[in-house]
Design an enzyme around this catalytic site. Structure first.
Site, PDB file in Angstrom:
ATOM      1  N   GLY A  22       2.652  13.812  17.255  1.00 25.23           N
ATOM      2  CA  GLY A  22       3.540  12.673  17.174  1.00 25.23           C
ATOM      3  C   GLY A  22       2.750  11.399  17.383  1.00 25.23           C
ATOM      4  N   GLN A  76       1.578   2.922  20.178  1.00 25.04           N
ATOM      5  CA  GLN A  76       0.245   3.530  20.223  1.00 25.04           C
ATOM      6  C   GLN A  76      -0.695   2.975  19.165  1.00 25.04           C
ATOM      7  OE1 GLN A  76       1.943   7.753  20.410  1.00 25.04           O
ATOM      8  NE2 GLN A  76      -0.028   7.884  21.479  1.00 25.04           N
ATOM      9  N   CYS A 109      -2.042  13.113  25.093  1.00 27.10           N
ATOM     10  CA  CYS A 109      -1.616  11.915  24.375  1.00 27.10           C
ATOM     11  C   CYS A 109      -2.824  11.263  23.721  1.00 27.10           C
ATOM     12  CB  CYS A 109      -0.962  10.947  25.365  1.00 27.10           C
ATOM     13  SG  CYS A 109      -0.327   9.439  24.621  1.00 27.10           S
ATOM     14  N   LEU A 110      -2.659  10.835  22.480  1.00 20.56           N
ATOM     15  CA  LEU A 110      -3.749  10.145  21.787  1.00 20.56           C
ATOM     16  C   LEU A 110      -4.177   8.889  22.528  1.00 20.56           C
ATOM     17  CD1 LEU A 110      -2.494  10.520  18.101  1.00 20.56           C
ATOM     18  CD2 LEU A 110      -4.314  11.822  19.232  1.00 20.56           C
ATOM     19  N   HIS A 137       8.520  12.821  24.545  1.00 22.92           N
ATOM     20  CA  HIS A 137       7.202  12.227  24.787  1.00 22.92           C
ATOM     21  C   HIS A 137       7.043  10.947  23.965  1.00 22.92           C
ATOM     22  CE1 HIS A 137       2.740  12.464  25.511  1.00 22.92           C
ATOM     23  NE2 HIS A 137       2.783  11.673  24.453  1.00 22.92           N
ATOM     24  N   GLU A 138       7.359  11.020  22.674  1.00 22.10           N
ATOM     25  CA  GLU A 138       7.213   9.834  21.817  1.00 22.10           C
ATOM     26  C   GLU A 138       8.231   8.758  22.169  1.00 22.10           C
ATOM     27  OE1 GLU A 138       4.523   9.548  20.225  1.00 22.10           O
ATOM     28  OE2 GLU A 138       3.977  11.651  20.424  1.00 22.10           O
ATOM     29  N   HIS A 169       7.208   6.424  24.892  1.00 24.98           N
ATOM     30  CA  HIS A 169       6.350   5.308  24.477  1.00 24.98           C
ATOM     31  C   HIS A 169       7.176   4.071  24.133  1.00 24.98           C
ATOM     32  CE1 HIS A 169       2.350   6.983  24.538  1.00 24.98           C
ATOM     33  NE2 HIS A 169       2.761   8.058  23.869  1.00 24.98           N
TER      34      HIS A 169
END
Length: 184
Positions: A45, A50, A98-99, A140-141, A144
Protein backbone atom coordinates in the site's frame (compact mmCIF):
# COMPACT_ATOMS: atom_id res chain seq x y z
CA UNK A 1 6.71 8.69 -12.71
CA UNK A 2 8.19 7.08 -9.64
CA UNK A 3 7.97 9.53 -6.75
CA UNK A 4 10.38 9.74 -3.79
CA UNK A 5 9.12 8.20 -0.56
CA UNK A 6 8.84 10.60 2.38
CA UNK A 7 10.83 9.22 5.33
CA UNK A 8 10.11 9.22 9.08
CA UNK A 9 10.75 12.63 10.63
CA UNK A 10 9.27 14.61 7.75
CA UNK A 11 6.39 16.83 9.00
CA UNK A 12 3.97 15.82 6.20
CA UNK A 13 3.73 12.36 7.79
CA UNK A 14 2.23 13.90 10.95
CA UNK A 15 -0.41 16.09 9.30
CA UNK A 16 -4.07 15.17 9.01
CA UNK A 17 -4.59 15.02 5.25
CA UNK A 18 -7.24 17.06 3.44
CA UNK A 19 -10.13 15.85 1.30
CA UNK A 20 -9.84 16.53 -2.42
CA UNK A 21 -12.32 16.87 -5.28
CA UNK A 22 -12.30 15.77 -8.92
CA UNK A 23 -10.58 19.01 -9.90
CA UNK A 24 -7.44 18.38 -7.83
CA UNK A 25 -4.51 19.53 -10.02
CA UNK A 26 -3.04 16.78 -12.22
CA UNK A 27 -5.08 14.13 -10.39
CA UNK A 28 -4.97 11.51 -13.17
CA UNK A 29 -1.18 11.70 -13.39
CA UNK A 30 -0.84 11.58 -9.61
CA UNK A 31 -3.03 8.45 -9.40
CA UNK A 32 -0.82 6.72 -11.97
CA UNK A 33 2.33 7.88 -10.15
CA UNK A 34 1.01 6.43 -6.88
CA UNK A 35 0.59 2.96 -8.43
CA UNK A 36 4.01 3.09 -10.13
CA UNK A 37 5.72 4.23 -6.94
CA UNK A 38 4.07 1.55 -4.79
CA UNK A 39 5.01 -1.25 -7.16
CA UNK A 40 8.56 0.02 -7.72
CA UNK A 41 9.09 0.24 -3.94
CA UNK A 42 7.65 -3.27 -3.34
CA UNK A 43 4.84 -1.88 -1.20
CA UNK A 44 1.47 -3.46 -0.49
CA UNK A 45 0.00 0.00 0.00
CA UNK A 46 0.97 3.63 -0.37
CA UNK A 47 -0.69 6.78 1.00
CA UNK A 48 -0.34 10.23 -0.55
CA UNK A 49 1.46 11.68 2.53
CA UNK A 50 4.18 9.09 1.92
CA UNK A 51 5.02 10.88 -1.32
CA UNK A 52 4.76 14.35 0.20
CA UNK A 53 1.10 15.20 -0.55
CA UNK A 54 -1.17 15.83 2.42
CA UNK A 55 -4.31 14.63 0.66
CA UNK A 56 -6.71 11.79 1.55
CA UNK A 57 -5.75 9.18 -0.99
CA UNK A 58 -4.14 5.75 -0.81
CA UNK A 59 -3.69 2.69 -3.00
CA UNK A 60 -3.40 -0.95 -1.99
CA UNK A 61 -2.77 -4.23 -3.80
CA UNK A 62 -3.21 -7.30 -1.60
CA UNK A 63 -3.47 -9.79 -4.46
CA UNK A 64 -0.06 -11.33 -3.65
CA UNK A 65 -1.61 -12.66 -0.43
CA UNK A 66 -4.40 -14.63 -2.14
CA UNK A 67 -2.69 -17.93 -1.21
CA UNK A 68 -3.44 -17.23 2.47
CA UNK A 69 -6.77 -15.44 1.89
CA UNK A 70 -8.39 -16.44 -1.46
CA UNK A 71 -10.76 -13.44 -1.36
CA UNK A 72 -7.71 -11.23 -1.98
CA UNK A 73 -7.34 -12.55 -5.54
CA UNK A 74 -7.22 -9.41 -7.71
CA UNK A 75 -7.72 -7.14 -4.66
CA UNK A 76 -6.35 -3.83 -5.96
CA UNK A 77 -8.06 -0.58 -4.92
CA UNK A 78 -7.71 3.16 -4.67
CA UNK A 79 -9.34 4.99 -1.76
CA UNK A 80 -10.05 8.73 -2.01
CA UNK A 81 -11.44 10.82 0.88
CA UNK A 82 -11.69 7.65 2.95
CA UNK A 83 -13.34 7.57 6.37
CA UNK A 84 -13.29 4.47 8.58
CA UNK A 85 -16.69 4.46 10.27
CA UNK A 86 -16.36 1.35 12.41
CA UNK A 87 -13.67 -0.98 13.75
CA UNK A 88 -14.88 -4.22 15.31
CA UNK A 89 -13.93 -7.80 16.02
CA UNK A 90 -11.12 -9.45 17.82
CA UNK A 91 -7.84 -7.59 17.82
CA UNK A 92 -4.94 -9.53 16.36
CA UNK A 93 -1.26 -8.90 16.04
CA UNK A 94 0.90 -9.07 12.94
CA UNK A 95 4.30 -7.76 11.91
CA UNK A 96 4.01 -4.51 9.98
CA UNK A 97 6.53 -2.41 8.13
CA UNK A 98 6.32 0.83 6.19
CA UNK A 99 8.07 2.34 3.19
CA UNK A 100 8.41 5.57 5.21
CA UNK A 101 10.20 3.70 8.02
CA UNK A 102 12.56 1.45 6.04
CA UNK A 103 14.12 -1.57 7.71
CA UNK A 104 11.84 -1.54 10.75
CA UNK A 105 9.07 -4.06 11.44
CA UNK A 106 7.03 -4.45 14.61
CA UNK A 107 4.07 -6.53 15.75
CA UNK A 108 1.02 -4.27 15.68
CA UNK A 109 -2.43 -5.10 17.05
CA UNK A 110 -5.47 -4.01 15.06
CA UNK A 111 -9.19 -4.91 14.97
CA UNK A 112 -10.15 -7.67 12.55
CA UNK A 113 -13.07 -5.88 10.81
CA UNK A 114 -13.65 -2.37 9.47
CA UNK A 115 -16.35 -0.40 7.71
CA UNK A 116 -15.13 2.36 5.43
CA UNK A 117 -16.64 5.02 3.17
CA UNK A 118 -14.60 6.24 0.20
CA UNK A 119 -14.55 7.24 -3.43
CA UNK A 120 -12.75 5.02 -5.91
CA UNK A 121 -10.54 6.21 -8.79
CA UNK A 122 -13.67 6.89 -10.88
CA UNK A 123 -15.29 9.02 -8.16
CA UNK A 124 -17.89 6.37 -7.36
CA UNK A 125 -18.89 6.34 -3.69
CA UNK A 126 -18.58 3.09 -1.71
CA UNK A 127 -19.50 1.90 1.77
CA UNK A 128 -17.67 -1.39 2.24
CA UNK A 129 -16.67 -3.82 4.97
CA UNK A 130 -13.32 -5.59 5.08
CA UNK A 131 -11.78 -8.23 7.30
CA UNK A 132 -8.45 -9.92 7.86
CA UNK A 133 -5.38 -8.85 5.95
CA UNK A 134 -7.27 -6.39 3.70
CA UNK A 135 -8.65 -4.62 6.80
CA UNK A 136 -5.14 -4.45 8.28
CA UNK A 137 -3.59 -2.90 5.17
CA UNK A 138 -6.44 -0.42 4.83
CA UNK A 139 -6.08 0.61 8.49
CA UNK A 140 -2.31 1.03 8.07
CA UNK A 141 -2.70 3.27 5.01
CA UNK A 142 -5.67 5.11 6.52
CA UNK A 143 -3.52 5.94 9.56
CA UNK A 144 -1.20 7.87 7.22
CA UNK A 145 -4.13 10.13 6.33
CA UNK A 146 -4.59 10.84 10.04
CA UNK A 147 -0.90 11.60 10.67
CA UNK A 148 -0.39 8.28 12.47
CA UNK A 149 2.48 5.85 11.86
CA UNK A 150 2.45 2.16 12.70
CA UNK A 151 5.05 2.71 15.42
CA UNK A 152 2.52 4.93 17.23
CA UNK A 153 0.58 1.74 18.00
CA UNK A 154 3.51 0.26 19.95
CA UNK A 155 3.49 0.12 23.74
CA UNK A 156 5.26 3.05 25.47
CA UNK A 157 8.25 0.91 26.49
CA UNK A 158 8.64 -0.33 22.92
CA UNK A 159 8.49 3.26 21.62
CA UNK A 160 11.36 4.17 23.92
CA UNK A 161 13.37 1.20 22.67
CA UNK A 162 12.73 2.22 19.04
CA UNK A 163 13.67 5.87 19.51
CA UNK A 164 17.31 5.42 18.49
CA UNK A 165 16.41 3.44 15.37
CA UNK A 166 13.79 5.99 14.35
CA UNK A 167 16.23 8.86 14.86
CA UNK A 168 18.78 7.07 12.67
CA UNK A 169 16.16 6.53 9.95
CA UNK A 170 15.16 10.21 10.07
CA UNK A 171 18.82 11.11 9.42
CA UNK A 172 19.06 8.80 6.41
CA UNK A 173 20.86 5.91 8.10
CA UNK A 174 19.12 3.05 6.28
CA UNK A 175 19.20 1.20 2.99
CA UNK A 176 16.37 1.36 0.47
CA UNK A 177 16.20 0.62 -3.24
CA UNK A 178 13.83 3.53 -3.83
CA UNK A 179 14.33 7.30 -3.92
CA UNK A 180 13.36 9.09 -0.73
CA UNK A 181 12.94 12.50 0.87
CA UNK A 182 14.16 13.41 4.35
CA UNK A 183 13.00 16.29 6.54
CA UNK A 184 15.09 19.40 6.05
Amino acid sequence: MILPITIYGHPVLRKVAKDIDKDYPELEKFKEDMWQTMYFSDGVGLAAPQVGKSIRMFVIDCSNFADEEPELEGFKKMFVNAKITERTGEEWSMSEGCLSIPGLNEDITRPEHIKIEYYDENWEFHEDEYSGFAARVIQHEYDHLEGILFTDHCAPIKKRLLKGKLTAISKGNFKAKYRFTLAK
